[in-house]
Design an enzyme around this catalytic site. Structure first.
Site, PDB file in Angstrom:
ATOM      1  CE  LYS A 180     -12.965  -1.371  -1.973  1.00 36.33           C
ATOM      2  NZ  LYS A 180     -11.608  -0.799  -1.881  1.00 36.33           N
TER       3      LYS A 180
HETATM    4  N1  GLU Z   1      -8.852  -3.141  -1.197  1.00 32.74           N
HETATM    5  C1  GLU Z   1      -7.617  -2.459  -1.393  1.00 32.74           C
HETATM    6  C2  GLU Z   1      -7.850  -0.974  -1.691  1.00 32.74           C
HETATM    7  O1  GLU Z   1      -8.840  -0.418  -1.285  1.00 32.74           O
HETATM    8  C3  GLU Z   1      -6.737  -3.150  -2.422  1.00 32.74           C
HETATM    9  C4  GLU Z   1      -7.276  -3.185  -3.810  1.00 32.74           C
HETATM   10  C5  GLU Z   1      -6.459  -4.040  -4.755  1.00 32.74           C
HETATM   11  O2  GLU Z   1      -5.398  -4.501  -4.384  1.00 32.74           O
HETATM   12  O3  GLU Z   1      -6.929  -4.222  -5.872  1.00 32.74           O
HETATM   13  O4  GLU Z   1      -7.032  -0.307  -2.228  1.00 32.74           O
END
Ligand code: GLU
Length: 476
Positions: free
Chosen positions: A107
């Site tokens: 993240k």
């Molecule tokens: N930000 C989104 C999540 O928390 C999508 C992550 C992604 O598609 O890699 O799942």
């Protein structure tokens, strides 16, 4: 006795993890290996804006590399900090594992209020942040693939993809370095609404689970169910739009930054969203009552509560007053470990974040595969599928007329049967299948084990088991 203390987001995630592994039989070393965050990179960089240099702080955290690339969004928010990014990266590991997206968890975040900058400034900032991450392979098609999150969307992903392509001119897979791109920049149909669609498919599958419904004290189908949502951003908007338009749910409360709207007859999600886009908030919306203390509406009597905004909004201060029998965590971490315990004791059923909002990363997976295969889904099969269906229809019609029976296929059936699936339909089908299978794997544990009382623990058990299996396969 001192008042119960709320822990940090990362501690909260770790605590939920620990509760689940206590029910498993993992070697202690492996348990620790899975729980800890592998690395967090912090970057501080300057961008010249409005005549002076402004310094920004950003993070990219890699939780687990048992599968690569690692995957997870990049958020732009003032609330971003190391603890939060690490908690979210851990959730990504568990989420990807649960829905069988072949990624580790990661993240990123940039500490910024995007509303304070114009488009050109945001582009400069995003490209500079991306540059710092690309340089260190923290954005890379085979190692680390970001996506949108709170405060970012298609536009930012397009800038990141372009920045990567500029810095890696001979990488034929450059487009796969980030997902959630616009369609014309290598994106996939259905990604924008994917997380909201996933919430809808998750609820549909929950409503097919009789025992689960009984545990929540709910009966019947989704039709007419009263829904309260917090946050009408990308996820909350699409989830409530689909639930109201396609499943007949009544959206009786919408909580936003500046307050909440309530209407027992159901709010029009599109109209509210347009109002917010124009006025910056829900205040003044003509067709509903406005409640300034929006958080109070979380406690409103309803059937389904959808927190789709921030983490930690349901916690030890308000959990005992939540009346909804069913909470579906569209946001990441909206219920703290303390809040979770209170709700569990009350018998509230919580469909946990790592499952509920996995639609986004699921369709991101499809987009990444599309980018690596350099071809749109359905391009090879669609017309062939149509011509084979045409064969069947022609044959049925010939049989019917030759035998003198004179049956006629209804035009509606013919149109629907003859049409081959396009990319959007394939994406929806893949997402629906993923959400069903993942729910069923949790359900089996939830209903099948006496020591598992809630869906969150079940979700952790299923997902940690898979992560552990891939470590074991590596000989660790
Ligand atoms: N930000 C989104 C999540 O928390 C999508 C992550 C992604 O598609 O890699 O799942």
């Amino acid at each position: 006795m001192s008042a119960p203390q709320e822990m940090s987001f990362r501690e909260s995630v770790d605590m939920m993890f620990n509760r689940a592994v206590a029910l498993m039989d993992l070697p202690p070393g492996l348990e620790e290996k899975i729980r800890v965050c592998n690395a967090t990179y912090t970057v501080r960089f300057g961008v010249r804006l409005r005549g002076k240099i402004q310094t920004f702080t950003g993070y990219r955290s890699v939780h687990s590399e048992h599968m690569e690339p690692v995957k997870g969004g990049i958020r732009f928010s003032m609330g971003v900090n190391q603890d939060e990014v690490e908690a979210l990266a851990a959730l990504m590991t568990y989420k990807c594992s649960l829905v069988e997206a072949p990624f580790g968890g990661s993240k990123g975040g940039l500490c910024i209020d995007p509303r304070q900058y114009d488009e050109h400034e945001l582009e400069l900032i995003t490209r500079r942040f991306a540059y710092e991450l690309i340089k260190r392979d923290l954005i890379n098609p085979s190692q680390n693939v970001p996506a949108p999150d709170m405060g970012t969307g298609e536009r930012e992903m397009a800038w990141i993809a372009d920045q990567y392509a500029r810095m890696n001119t001979t990488d034929i897979n450059a487009k796969a370095c980030v997902t959630g791109k616009p369609l014309n920049a290598g994106g996939i149909a259905g990604r924008v609404e994917a997380t909201g669609r996933g919430v809808q498919y998750a609820l549909r599958e929950f409503f097919r689970d009789e025992l689960g419904m009984q545990k929540a004290g709910l009966t019947g189908g989704l039709e007419g169910k009263r829904v309260v949502v917090q946050g009408l951003g990308n996820v909350g908007y699409h989830a409530t739009k689909f639930l109201s338009e396609e499943d007949g749910c009544k959206i009786i409360g919408i909580i936003e930054r500046d307050g909440a709207l309530v209407d027992a007859d159901g709010l029009n999600v599109d109209a509210v969203q347009q109002w917010i886009a124009k006025h910056g908030g829900v205040a003044g919306y003509p067709d509903a009552s406005f409640i300034e203390d929006g958080a109070k509406v979380l406690e409103e009597e309803c059937d389904i509560l959808i927190p789709a905004a921030l983490e930690g909004v349901i916690n030890i201060t308000n959990a005992d007053r939540i009346k909804a029998p069913l909470i579906i965590e569209a946001a990441n971490g909206p219920v703290t470990a303390g809040g979770d315990e209170i709700l569990r004791d009350k018998g509230t059923v919580i469909i946990p974040d790592m499952y509920a909002n996995a639609g986004g990363v699921t369709v991101s997976y499809f987009e990444w595969v599309k980018n690596l295969s350099h071809i749109r889904f359905g391009r090879m099969q669609r017309r062939q599928e149509e011509s084979r269906h045409q064969l069947v229809v022609d044959e049925l019609e010939r049989l019917s007329s030759d035998s003198g029976i004179g049956w006629e296929l209804s035009p509606n059936f013919k149109d629907r049967y003859l049409r081959g699936a396009d990319e959007l339909e394939l994406v929806r089908s893949g997402l629906d299948d993923t959400m069903r299978i993942a729910y069923q794997s949790m359900r089996e544990v939830w209903h099948g084990r006496d020591d598992v009382k809630d869906l969150r623990t079940a979700a952790y058990l299923v997902s940690i088991e898979k992560v552990a299996a891939s470590y074991r396969a590596k000989g660790l």
